[in-house]
Design a protein around this motif. Structure first.
Motif, PDB file in Angstrom:
ATOM      1  N   UNK A 132      -1.490  -3.686  -1.998  1.00 50.19           N
ATOM      2  CA  UNK A 132      -2.355  -4.484  -2.875  1.00 50.19           C
ATOM      3  C   UNK A 132      -1.793  -4.577  -4.289  1.00 50.19           C
TER       4      UNK A 132
ATOM      5  N   UNK B 107       0.838  -5.745  -5.090  1.00 45.07           N
ATOM      6  CA  UNK B 107       1.718  -6.916  -5.148  1.00 45.07           C
ATOM      7  C   UNK B 107       0.935  -8.228  -4.980  1.00 45.07           C
ATOM      8  N   UNK B 108      -0.011  -8.518  -5.872  1.00 43.94           N
ATOM      9  CA  UNK B 108      -0.820  -9.730  -5.661  1.00 43.94           C
ATOM     10  C   UNK B 108      -0.009 -11.024  -5.648  1.00 43.94           C
ATOM     11  N   UNK B 109       1.079 -11.069  -6.414  1.00 41.26           N
ATOM     12  CA  UNK B 109       1.863 -12.305  -6.447  1.00 41.26           C
ATOM     13  C   UNK B 109       2.598 -12.523  -5.127  1.00 41.26           C
TER      14      UNK B 109
ATOM     15  N   UNK C 135       1.573 -11.488  -2.241  1.00 45.43           N
ATOM     16  CA  UNK C 135       0.558 -11.857  -1.241  1.00 45.43           C
ATOM     17  C   UNK C 135       0.242 -13.348  -1.349  1.00 45.43           C
TER      18      UNK C 135
ATOM     19  N   UNK D 178      -1.917  -9.016   5.729  1.00 39.48           N
ATOM     20  CA  UNK D 178      -3.021  -8.095   5.446  1.00 39.48           C
ATOM     21  C   UNK D 178      -2.685  -7.269   4.217  1.00 39.48           C
ATOM     22  N   UNK D 179      -3.719  -6.960   3.459  1.00 38.80           N
ATOM     23  CA  UNK D 179      -3.523  -6.253   2.204  1.00 38.80           C
ATOM     24  C   UNK D 179      -3.917  -4.788   2.335  1.00 38.80           C
TER      25      UNK D 179
END
Lengths: 161, 516
Positions: free
Chosen positions: B223, B225-227, B229, B261-262
């Motif tokens: 999670x 690494x939002x960019x 994702x 999936x996060x």
């Protein structure tokens, strides 16, 4: 992703039920449900636990076990803004521990704490993958690299109201 | 119209790429010039980020590191024609940092628009998948085996053998799982490739699906690494709409689809069996092996679980042949490794090269020494569970076996540099503290040992019965190393014992008192 209270709404059981339902078609829907609830409300309410348990045919203990295992899931709302300071080795090699110590002391906080006015929560994070530009932090959704005391204070003061 | 390239890689963003891009656009509009800004991944020269590239007749010319306040002067200097400027680095391809690399896995990263199918196809995209479909599962697995590719997550297990095991396991369905839970400090290759060339991962997973007869894949990304994702979800949608994912990939009649999936902030979920439990919706607790995931993996089905870098190497292997890939490297470490040079280092970034460079070449020649300008004292390789190596071991070649001989590990290829201000007893304490925070709690050596480890290092640092406590710490490390269920408890002793062995002076009472 730790949502911030600024974009989060108040707990609403009906909306929570709807979120849970939307994910029931997935294989292994638990984590997607928890993330979606946290994105919506800013935390995973204890009231959601029995609802998830019922929907997934699990015991409440099993659901509680999952929500309490993962560092990401909050059990109460965070401050309006969330600062995650990296404590990984790479950031430590560039002085992140001292930077954090001074910042926390300056705001009268411990790791995980929220300022008295509810404005800022400061959390530790173990690596943002910005290790070639340490020390690094995430302030709400913004990434910041090559931090020092000045840029950190400036960034925090800019988002604060 | 002039095309400009500005990264939207997370590291570039953290250094202000968004402001730079906005300023470039505003400046172009103010000057009435027509520009197209393409947002790419990063070239991996993170010391030059934000790096602006401009397309010229001579190729792409670069400028970096650019601040928003530099943009106006760049335009004055003729940025759009590759004009001379203090920040100019000339043709990007000719930069020594890039020129010295062998870019197979990262061939497209930083060059293409990450979600442009046209860009991907123009640079050999989908050729590997087309060939896999053409030659069939057995020959595909044979190519991967012939390449000598070993798991890039850290364990170094031969990928071809893993795939063969899954393909032969009887099952009603099989899964491909990509481990993108890149939790090691000092590593960012998975993040960079997912943000910069996501189709390569999609293609690698589709090839794995064809090879083992799996129709469904999951990417488990952390999670933090939002960019990555966001970019990857965009790429999945684009690939699916164009028929590279779905019920009939490339018109072959074969089905393969995948989902991202996060994770939720648990380091231990980078361990493959904990990751599988997490994907299933449980606490990320390590499973005892056997059964191997190849036999009983996700939801009890045979599962290929590979690291991002292993899967991204696959399209290249299929397109060019396993032998070509195997022609790089040394000993049993074949192919290339994207080395991530991080920490207190001048030229931090991603450097993909054949195995075999010495550690000293990596941190001194390529990394340029410390950013602080002080002497290097220690280098941690392989993340929080990797050993600290002193300068006297800089002749160690970057190779799985050579590192293992020095009681060290390559892991996921992260190299973190420390200068001479580092307190190695503090770093040893942190290794134990981190293990205590992140332990899944299933096995006693890891769960209890890590906490006892922190306490013991504290006693040593306080000068309490130093010799006895060092002996106790070594004994504890031995128990954790051999008694833990997985690599978290099993490898956490590496940083501790290496710090004790190579930097004993930091554990001496005199030092402890001085530090207090």
């Amino acid at each position: 992703m730790g949502g911030t209270m600024s974009g989060a709404s108040n707990w609403n059981a009906e909306r929570a039920a709807q979120i849970i339902n939307e994910h029931l078609g997935l294989e292994g829907p638990m984590l997607p449900i928890l993330h979606a609830l946290q994105d919506e409300f800013g935390y995973v309410s204890a009231d959601a636990v029995p609802m998830i348990a019922k929907a997934l045919n699990l015991s409440r203990a099993e659901v509680h076990g999952v929500t309490s295992f993962y560092h990401d899931f909050r059990h109460e709302p965070a401050g309006r803004h969330v600062l995650k300071l990296c404590r990984g080795e790479s950031c430590q090699s560039m002085g992140s521990e001292e930077l954090a110590r001074k910042f926390l002391a300056g705001r009268g906080l411990e790791w995980g704490g929220t300022t008295a006015d509810g404005d800022l929560t400061v959390e530790a994070i173990y690596c943002l993958g910005l290790c070639a530009c340490s020390p690094a932090a995430m302030l709400d959704d913004e990434l910041i690299g090559r931090l020092d005391a000045e840029t950190l204070a400036e960034a925090v003061d800019t988002v604060s109201i | 119209m002039t095309r400009l390239f500005i990264p939207k890689d997370a590291a570039a963003l953290a250094l202000g790429a968004e402001k730079v891009a906005a300023k470039v656009l505003a400046e172009a509009q103010a000057r009435g010039v027509d520009v197209e800004i393409v947002r790419t991944g990063s070239r991996g020269m993170l010391f030059l980020e934000p790096l602006i590239e401009v397309e010229t007749a001579e190729g792409r010319v670069g400028y970096g590191p650019v601040k928003a306040s530099d943009v106006s002067s760049l335009f004055d200097a003729g940025l759009l024609n590759g004009g001379a400027h203090a920040l100019g680095i000339g043709r990007v391809e000719d930069h020594p940092y890039l020129k010295r690399q062998t870019r197979l896995t990262f061939a497209r990263c930083g060059i293409v628009d990450p979600v442009s199918l046209a860009d991907y196809a123009a640079l050999d995209g989908w050729k590997g998948l087309a060939r896999a479909i053409e030659i069939g599962p057995a020959a595909t697995i044979a190519e991967v085996t012939a390449s000598g590719l070993r798991g890039r997550g850290g364990a170094g297990f031969p990928t071809g053998i893993k795939w063969k095991t899954v393909s032969e396991a009887p099952a009603d369905r099989r899964y491909i799982v990509c481990n993108a839970d890149e939790g090691d400090s000092g590593t960012f290759a998975d993040r960079m490739i997912i943000e910069g060339d996501p189709f390569a991962l999609i293609e690698g997973m589709a090839i794995a699906g064809v090879a083992v007869g799996a129709t469904r894949g999951y990417v488990y990304c952390r999670s933090e690494y939002p960019h990555a994702i966001k970019t990857f979800n965009e790429a999945i949608a684009v690939a699916r709409a164009a028929g590279y994912l779905g019920p009939n990939i490339l018109g072959s009649g074969l089905a393969f689809d995948l989902e991202m999936r996060t994770g939720a902030g648990a380091y231990v979920c980078g361990e493959e069996t904990a990751l599988l439990d997490s994907l299933e919706g449980k606490r990320g607790i390590v499973r005892a092996k056997p059964p191997l995931p190849a036999h009983k993996g996700l939801f009890g089905r045979p599962t290929v679980i590979n690291n991002v870098l292993s899967l991204v190497a696959v399209p290249h292997i299929l397109a060019k042949g396993g032998e070509f890939y195997a022609s790089f490297g040394m000993g049993r470490s074949r192919g290339t490794m994207p080395i991530q040079i991080a920490g207190n280092v001048r030229f931090g970034g991603l450097f993909e090269t054949a195995f075999g460079l010495s550690l000293g070449e990596i941190v001194e020649d390529i990394g340029g020494g410390t950013r602080s300008g002080r002497p290097i004292r220690a280098v941690q390789c392989g993340g929080p569970l990797g050993a600290y190596l002193p300068v006297s071991q800089f002749d160690t070649p970057f190779d799985y076996e050579a590192f293992s001989k020095k009681d060290a590990l390559i892991g996921h290829g992260g190299v973190v540099v420390f200068d001479d201000t580092v307190d190695m007893a503090q770093m040893a304490r942190f290794a134990m503290e981190f293990c205590a925070i992140e332990s899944c709690g299933k096995c006693t050596p890891c769960r209890i040992g890590s906490t006892r480890g922190v306490e013991t290092v504290d006693r040593i640092r306080a000068g309490v019965k130093v010799e006895e406590n060092i002996a106790l710490l070594e004994d504890l490390c031995n128990t954790m190393k051999f008694g833990s269920l997985c690599a978290l408890g099993g490898f956490a002793p590496y940083p501790v014992t290496s710090a004790l062995r190579h930097f004993p002076e930091d554990f001496a009472p005199r030092h402890a008192i001085a530090a207090e």
